[in-house]
Design an enzyme around this catalytic site. Structure first.
Site, PDB file in Angstrom:
ATOM      1  N   TYR A 183       0.819  -1.251  -0.033  1.00  0.00           N
ATOM      2  CA  TYR A 183      -0.066  -0.152  -0.043  1.00  0.00           C
ATOM      3  C   TYR A 183       0.770   1.394  -0.006  1.00  0.00           C
ATOM      4  CZ  TYR A 183      -4.215  -3.014   0.246  1.00  0.00           C
ATOM      5  OH  TYR A 183      -4.963  -4.006  -0.074  1.00  0.00           O
ATOM      6  N   GLY A 239     -16.295   1.130 -15.190  1.00  0.00           N
ATOM      7  CA  GLY A 239     -14.892   0.580 -15.178  1.00  0.00           C
ATOM      8  C   GLY A 239     -14.999  -0.228 -14.116  1.00  0.00           C
ATOM      9  N   HIS A 265     -14.254   0.850  -0.425  1.00  0.00           N
ATOM     10  CA  HIS A 265     -13.235  -0.021   0.079  1.00  0.00           C
ATOM     11  C   HIS A 265     -12.061   0.853   0.705  1.00  0.00           C
ATOM     12  CE1 HIS A 265     -14.613  -3.148  -3.377  1.00  0.00           C
ATOM     13  NE2 HIS A 265     -15.307  -2.921  -2.230  1.00  0.00           N
ATOM     14  N   GLN A 307     -15.207   2.194  -5.506  1.00  0.00           N
ATOM     15  CA  GLN A 307     -14.472   1.137  -4.947  1.00  0.00           C
ATOM     16  C   GLN A 307     -13.135   1.388  -4.868  1.00  0.00           C
ATOM     17  OE1 GLN A 307     -16.039  -2.894  -6.615  1.00  0.00           O
ATOM     18  NE2 GLN A 307     -16.891  -1.258  -8.046  1.00  0.00           N
TER      19      GLN A 307
HETATM   20  P1  OAD Z   1     -11.439  -4.932 -11.773  1.00  0.00           P
HETATM   21  O1  OAD Z   1      -9.984  -4.675 -12.277  1.00  0.00           O
HETATM   22  O2  OAD Z   1     -12.029  -6.198 -11.431  1.00  0.00           O
HETATM   23  O3  OAD Z   1     -12.126  -4.423 -13.109  1.00  0.00           O
HETATM   24  C1  OAD Z   1     -11.770  -3.221 -13.861  1.00  0.00           C
HETATM   25  C2  OAD Z   1     -12.956  -2.955 -14.779  1.00  0.00           C
HETATM   26  O4  OAD Z   1     -12.462  -1.705 -15.669  1.00  0.00           O
HETATM   27  C3  OAD Z   1     -13.078  -3.942 -15.973  1.00  0.00           C
HETATM   28  O5  OAD Z   1     -14.220  -4.410 -16.380  1.00  0.00           O
HETATM   29  C4  OAD Z   1     -12.433  -3.342 -17.152  1.00  0.00           C
HETATM   30  O6  OAD Z   1     -12.962  -3.733 -18.455  1.00  0.00           O
HETATM   31  C5  OAD Z   1     -12.564  -1.935 -16.956  1.00  0.00           C
HETATM   32  N1  OAD Z   1     -11.686  -1.020 -17.967  1.00  0.00           N
HETATM   33  C6  OAD Z   1     -10.341  -1.060 -18.094  1.00  0.00           C
HETATM   34  N2  OAD Z   1      -9.913  -0.113 -18.955  1.00  0.00           N
HETATM   35  C7  OAD Z   1     -10.866   0.747 -18.767  1.00  0.00           C
HETATM   36  C8  OAD Z   1     -10.999   2.071 -19.144  1.00  0.00           C
HETATM   37  N3  OAD Z   1     -10.107   2.745 -19.730  1.00  0.00           N
HETATM   38  N4  OAD Z   1     -12.145   2.666 -18.739  1.00  0.00           N
HETATM   39  C9  OAD Z   1     -13.260   2.051 -18.362  1.00  0.00           C
HETATM   40  N5  OAD Z   1     -13.028   0.961 -17.976  1.00  0.00           N
HETATM   41  C10 OAD Z   1     -11.937   0.089 -18.067  1.00  0.00           C
HETATM   42  O7  OAD Z   1     -11.575  -3.556 -10.959  1.00  0.00           O
HETATM   43  P2  OAD Z   1     -12.958  -3.247  -9.775  1.00  0.00           P
HETATM   44  O8  OAD Z   1     -13.968  -3.968 -10.581  1.00  0.00           O
HETATM   45  O9  OAD Z   1     -12.749  -2.083  -9.713  1.00  0.00           O
HETATM   46  O10 OAD Z   1     -10.940  -4.283  -3.775  1.00  0.00           O
HETATM   47  O11 OAD Z   1     -12.540  -4.548  -8.674  1.00  0.00           O
HETATM   48  C11 OAD Z   1     -13.353  -4.237  -7.649  1.00  0.00           C
HETATM   49  C12 OAD Z   1     -12.533  -4.601  -6.446  1.00  0.00           C
HETATM   50  O12 OAD Z   1     -11.647  -5.588  -6.433  1.00  0.00           O
HETATM   51  C13 OAD Z   1     -11.392  -3.374  -5.913  1.00  0.00           C
HETATM   52  O13 OAD Z   1     -12.089  -2.355  -5.281  1.00  0.00           O
HETATM   53  C14 OAD Z   1     -10.476  -3.934  -5.213  1.00  0.00           C
HETATM   54  C15 OAD Z   1     -10.028  -5.450  -6.070  1.00  0.00           C
HETATM   55  O14 OAD Z   1      -9.591  -6.410  -5.357  1.00  0.00           O
HETATM   56  C16 OAD Z   1      -9.881  -4.389  -2.966  1.00  0.00           C
HETATM   57  O15 OAD Z   1      -8.927  -4.326  -2.853  1.00  0.00           O
HETATM   58  C17 OAD Z   1     -10.748  -4.761  -1.323  1.00  0.00           C
END
Ligand code: OAD
Length: 231
Positions: A55, A174, A106, A88
């Site tokens: 972190y 995203g 988060h 998140q």
């Molecule tokens: P993910 O990495 O699971 O998903 C990221 C999303 O962003 C995917 O659907 C991609 O297709 C999309 N993406 C990629 N490039 C992009 C762009 N330029 N514009 C828009 N979207 C784009 O991340 P989260 O869904 O945020 O939690 O993950 C959820 C949680 O899991 C996080 O808060 C974190 C993680 O582990 C903790 O650490 C507790």
């Protein structure tokens, strides 16, 4: 004039164009690190130094990146809507773009909290971005990142559910919608409100009433702004 309530759920993809990698895309953070090593209470008990270092790196990265056009358009929409962001993300890019109502589901990289049961939260100052073993709260308890780890409760989820239930328009940007309870928030929206999802990749199992803008956050937000301001 009463402004409509725009509730916006954001995930790592929101900050991707600022240069902060996502978690689950190819080359994402969870390919480089094991969740079990850095983002669980067990990881903290086994090797707190490694967790702090993980972190510390993420926090220092914040000072090398800027909000992208997607963050800025969202902030601008406050002129037209009552905007509530539920993120998140643990970065501070929505704040730095000028958005004012932000709920961090988060946790936040720029905060730290005591491992004492009272879990007091403190701001991290830019002149000391690292937390190390031996950095204690005023009562003498080790400080830990103010992050919700896997396996921990999400204290802000009820508030997020209520906010989502009040939305006149819901926007999702995203997020892979793979992590609960955040991924379930979409089901708290009133039936029949417009729901927009911005993501360059396909998201599986979306409810039928979701309008997908299959673009990155910056281009997607510019397109959404046009749609929203037409109505
Ligand atoms: P993910 O990495 O699971 O998903 C990221 C999303 O962003 C995917 O659907 C991609 O297709 C999309 N993406 C990629 N490039 C992009 C762009 N330029 N514009 C828009 N979207 C784009 O991340 P989260 O869904 O945020 O939690 O993950 C959820 C949680 O899991 C996080 O808060 C974190 C993680 O582990 C903790 O650490 C507790």
């Amino acid at each position: 004039m009463v402004m409509k309530k725009l509730v916006v759920l954001t995930g790592a993809g929101m900050s991707a164009e600022s240069g902060i990698g996502t978690f689950r895309d190819a080359g994402g953070l969870w390919e480089k690190y094991k969740i079990d090593d850095v983002a669980t209470p067990n990881a903290w008990h086994r090797n707190p130094g490694l967790v702090l270092d993980f972190y510390n790196q993420r926090r220092k990265q914040l000072f090398t990146v800027e909000p992208n056009a997607g963050h800025l358009v969202l902030a601008e929409l406050e002129k037209h809507f009552e905007v509530q962001i539920i993120t998140q993300n643990v970065d501070n890019l929505h704040e730095r773009a000028g958005s004012t109502n932000i709920l961090h589901l988060h946790g936040e990289l720029m905060k730290v909290r005591s491992t004492n049961v009272s879990a007091e939260v403190f701001d991290i100052l830019p002149d000391k971005l690292e937390i190390n073993i031996g950095d204690n709260c005023p009562k003498g308890f080790q400080l830990r990142p103010h992050i919700v780890w896997f396996g921990e409760a999400v204290p802000e989820i009820e508030k997020a559910e209520h906010l989502t239930a009040e939305a006149d328009v819901l926007v999702i940007i995203g997020t892979s919608l793979q992590v609960y309870p955040a991924a379930g928030l979409i089901h708290n929206a009133k039936p029949n409100i417009p729901i927009f999802l911005i993501d360059p990749h396909e998201i599986a199992n979306l409810p039928a009433n979701v309008s997908v803008i299959q673009k990155g956050a910056s281009e997607g937000m510019k397109e959404l702004k046009k749609i929203l301001l037409k109505n």
